[in-house]
Design a protein around this motif. Structure first.
Motif, PDB file in Angstrom:
ATOM      1  N   ALA A  70       0.815  -1.213   0.000  1.00  0.00           N
ATOM      2  CA  ALA A  70       0.000   0.000   0.000  1.00  0.00           C
ATOM      3  C   ALA A  70       0.849   1.264   0.000  1.00  0.00           C
ATOM      4  N   SER A  71       2.128   1.146   0.371  1.00  0.00           N
ATOM      5  CA  SER A  71       2.983   2.334   0.434  1.00  0.00           C
ATOM      6  C   SER A  71       4.039   2.381  -0.662  1.00  0.00           C
ATOM      7  N   TRP A  72       3.874   1.602  -1.742  1.00  0.00           N
ATOM      8  CA  TRP A  72       4.850   1.617  -2.827  1.00  0.00           C
ATOM      9  C   TRP A  72       4.723   2.925  -3.603  1.00  0.00           C
ATOM     10  N   PRO A  73       5.686   3.835  -3.469  1.00  0.00           N
ATOM     11  CA  PRO A  73       5.581   5.121  -4.170  1.00  0.00           C
ATOM     12  C   PRO A  73       5.847   4.989  -5.672  1.00  0.00           C
ATOM     13  N   LEU A  74       5.235   5.885  -6.432  1.00  0.00           N
ATOM     14  CA  LEU A  74       5.433   5.941  -7.874  1.00  0.00           C
ATOM     15  C   LEU A  74       6.799   6.556  -8.158  1.00  0.00           C
ATOM     16  N   LEU A  75       7.661   5.799  -8.850  1.00  0.00           N
ATOM     17  CA  LEU A  75       8.979   6.311  -9.222  1.00  0.00           C
ATOM     18  C   LEU A  75       8.957   6.933 -10.611  1.00  0.00           C
ATOM     19  N   LYS A  76       8.194   6.325 -11.510  1.00  0.00           N
ATOM     20  CA  LYS A  76       8.142   6.842 -12.878  1.00  0.00           C
ATOM     21  C   LYS A  76       6.813   6.459 -13.509  1.00  0.00           C
ATOM     22  N   ASN A  77       6.249   7.413 -14.210  1.00  0.00           N
ATOM     23  CA  ASN A  77       5.026   7.251 -14.978  1.00  0.00           C
ATOM     24  C   ASN A  77       5.416   7.479 -16.436  1.00  0.00           C
ATOM     25  N   VAL A  78       5.527   6.412 -17.222  1.00  0.00           N
ATOM     26  CA  VAL A  78       6.024   6.499 -18.594  1.00  0.00           C
ATOM     27  C   VAL A  78       4.852   6.556 -19.571  1.00  0.00           C
ATOM     28  N   ALA A  79       4.670   7.707 -20.215  1.00  0.00           N
ATOM     29  CA  ALA A  79       3.665   7.855 -21.273  1.00  0.00           C
ATOM     30  C   ALA A  79       4.276   7.288 -22.547  1.00  0.00           C
ATOM     31  N   CYS A  80       3.744   6.185 -23.031  1.00  0.00           N
ATOM     32  CA  CYS A  80       4.349   5.453 -24.152  1.00  0.00           C
ATOM     33  C   CYS A  80       4.026   6.107 -25.485  1.00  0.00           C
ATOM     34  N   ARG A  81       4.874   5.828 -26.467  1.00  0.00           N
ATOM     35  CA  ARG A  81       4.695   6.394 -27.800  1.00  0.00           C
ATOM     36  C   ARG A  81       4.669   5.290 -28.838  1.00  0.00           C
ATOM     37  N   LEU A  82       4.056   5.602 -29.963  1.00  0.00           N
ATOM     38  CA  LEU A  82       3.988   4.718 -31.128  1.00  0.00           C
ATOM     39  C   LEU A  82       3.500   3.310 -30.784  1.00  0.00           C
ATOM     40  N   LEU A  83       2.445   3.237 -29.984  1.00  0.00           N
ATOM     41  CA  LEU A  83       1.881   1.938 -29.639  1.00  0.00           C
ATOM     42  C   LEU A  83       0.875   1.503 -30.693  1.00  0.00           C
ATOM     43  N   ARG A  84       0.828   0.203 -30.899  1.00  0.00           N
ATOM     44  CA  ARG A  84      -0.234  -0.395 -31.699  1.00  0.00           C
ATOM     45  C   ARG A  84      -1.054  -1.234 -30.735  1.00  0.00           C
ATOM     46  N   TRP A  85      -2.172  -0.726 -30.344  1.00  0.00           N
ATOM     47  CA  TRP A  85      -3.158  -1.326 -29.476  1.00  0.00           C
ATOM     48  C   TRP A  85      -2.748  -1.318 -28.010  1.00  0.00           C
ATOM     49  N   THR A  86      -1.565  -1.832 -27.647  1.00  0.00           N
ATOM     50  CA  THR A  86      -1.196  -1.908 -26.239  1.00  0.00           C
ATOM     51  C   THR A  86       0.312  -2.099 -26.086  1.00  0.00           C
ATOM     52  N   VAL A  87       0.790  -1.986 -24.870  1.00  0.00           N
ATOM     53  CA  VAL A  87       2.157  -2.385 -24.528  1.00  0.00           C
ATOM     54  C   VAL A  87       2.121  -3.902 -24.409  1.00  0.00           C
ATOM     55  N   THR A  88       2.971  -4.603 -25.157  1.00  0.00           N
ATOM     56  CA  THR A  88       2.968  -6.067 -25.099  1.00  0.00           C
ATOM     57  C   THR A  88       3.927  -6.601 -24.052  1.00  0.00           C
ATOM     58  N   GLU A  89       4.993  -5.866 -23.751  1.00  0.00           N
ATOM     59  CA  GLU A  89       5.943  -6.320 -22.738  1.00  0.00           C
ATOM     60  C   GLU A  89       6.773  -5.161 -22.226  1.00  0.00           C
ATOM     61  N   VAL A  90       7.202  -5.281 -20.995  1.00  0.00           N
ATOM     62  CA  VAL A  90       8.101  -4.324 -20.352  1.00  0.00           C
ATOM     63  C   VAL A  90       9.209  -5.122 -19.696  1.00  0.00           C
ATOM     64  N   SER A  91      10.432  -4.668 -19.851  1.00  0.00           N
ATOM     65  CA  SER A  91      11.560  -5.320 -19.195  1.00  0.00           C
ATOM     66  C   SER A  91      12.475  -4.259 -18.615  1.00  0.00           C
ATOM     67  N   VAL A  92      12.951  -4.511 -17.405  1.00  0.00           N
ATOM     68  CA  VAL A  92      13.871  -3.594 -16.737  1.00  0.00           C
ATOM     69  C   VAL A  92      15.225  -4.280 -16.666  1.00  0.00           C
ATOM     70  N   SER A  93      16.292  -3.536 -16.974  1.00  0.00           N
ATOM     71  CA  SER A  93      17.644  -4.096 -16.951  1.00  0.00           C
ATOM     72  C   SER A  93      17.996  -4.586 -15.548  1.00  0.00           C
ATOM     73  N   ASP A  94      18.937  -5.522 -15.467  1.00  0.00           N
ATOM     74  CA  ASP A  94      19.313  -6.121 -14.183  1.00  0.00           C
ATOM     75  C   ASP A  94      19.775  -5.096 -13.156  1.00  0.00           C
TER      76      ASP A  94
END
Length: 192
Positions: A70-94
């Protein structure tokens, strides 16, 4: 159907087989949006939780190192670009330094996750969302492209260079291919 927001019998059975155990009910709502969440997972470090929403065209990155969800703060809100229908995957580097996102297109975008930087990341307005075109044909004319395809899975390649991405594709010229790409140079390295 679950009783009052609890887990269904099928969900409890799945959790029991994973060795994690099943809580009686979800502990906390971490995030809510007016559209479907198509991606939601923890990073390899376990410090971040990412979720991608369809209609909002946004990815939210939360600090999961806080003691309660319940206390996880928002670090980043990424407004995506050039999407076709939806974001299919997100990956964060190690190292939790970069986020890559894909859609039903051959273009993957890479966004920095600098914790001291911008919280509301608007593509090429507040910070760069570097495009990585996976449809270029290696060794061919610079304008040569594969037939259109979508990137359905995306991961930073474990044990490889910290800029190497592995993508799974479908449709058109990328039907059933795995692509290895270098985010630093912005080009595909190999296609299998």
């Amino acid at each position: 159907r679950p009783a009052r927001g609890g887990f269904t019998p099928a969900q409890r059975a799945y959790l029991a087989t994973t060795g994690v155990g099943a809580p009686a009910a979800p502990v906390a709502v971490v995030d809510a949006a007016r559209s479907r969440a198509y991606v939601g997972h923890f990073t390899a470090s376990g410090r971040l939780f990412v979720a991608a929403y369809q209609a909002d065209r946004v990815i939210r990155v939360r600090d999961a190192s806080c003691p309660t969800a319940a206390s996880w703060p928002l670090l980043k809100n990424v407004a995506c670009r050039l999407l076709r229908w939806t974001v299919t995957e997100v990956s964060v580097s190690d190292d939790d330094a970069h986020l890559a996102y894909s859609s039903i297109s051959p273009i993957v975008h890479v966004v920095p996750l600098d914790r001291g930087g911008v919280v509301h990341s608007v593509a090429n307005v507040t910070e760069a969302h570097e495009p990585l075109s996976l449809d270029r044909v290696a060794g061919a004319h610079p304008d040569a492209r594969l037939a259109p395809f979508g990137v359905w899975s995306l991961k930073w390649a474990p044990g490889a260079s910290p800029t190497t991405l592995l993508a799974g594709t479908g449709g058109g010229g990328g039907a059933g291919h795995a692509l290895l790409a270098d985010a630093a140079s912005g080009r595909a390295l190999a296609r299998v």
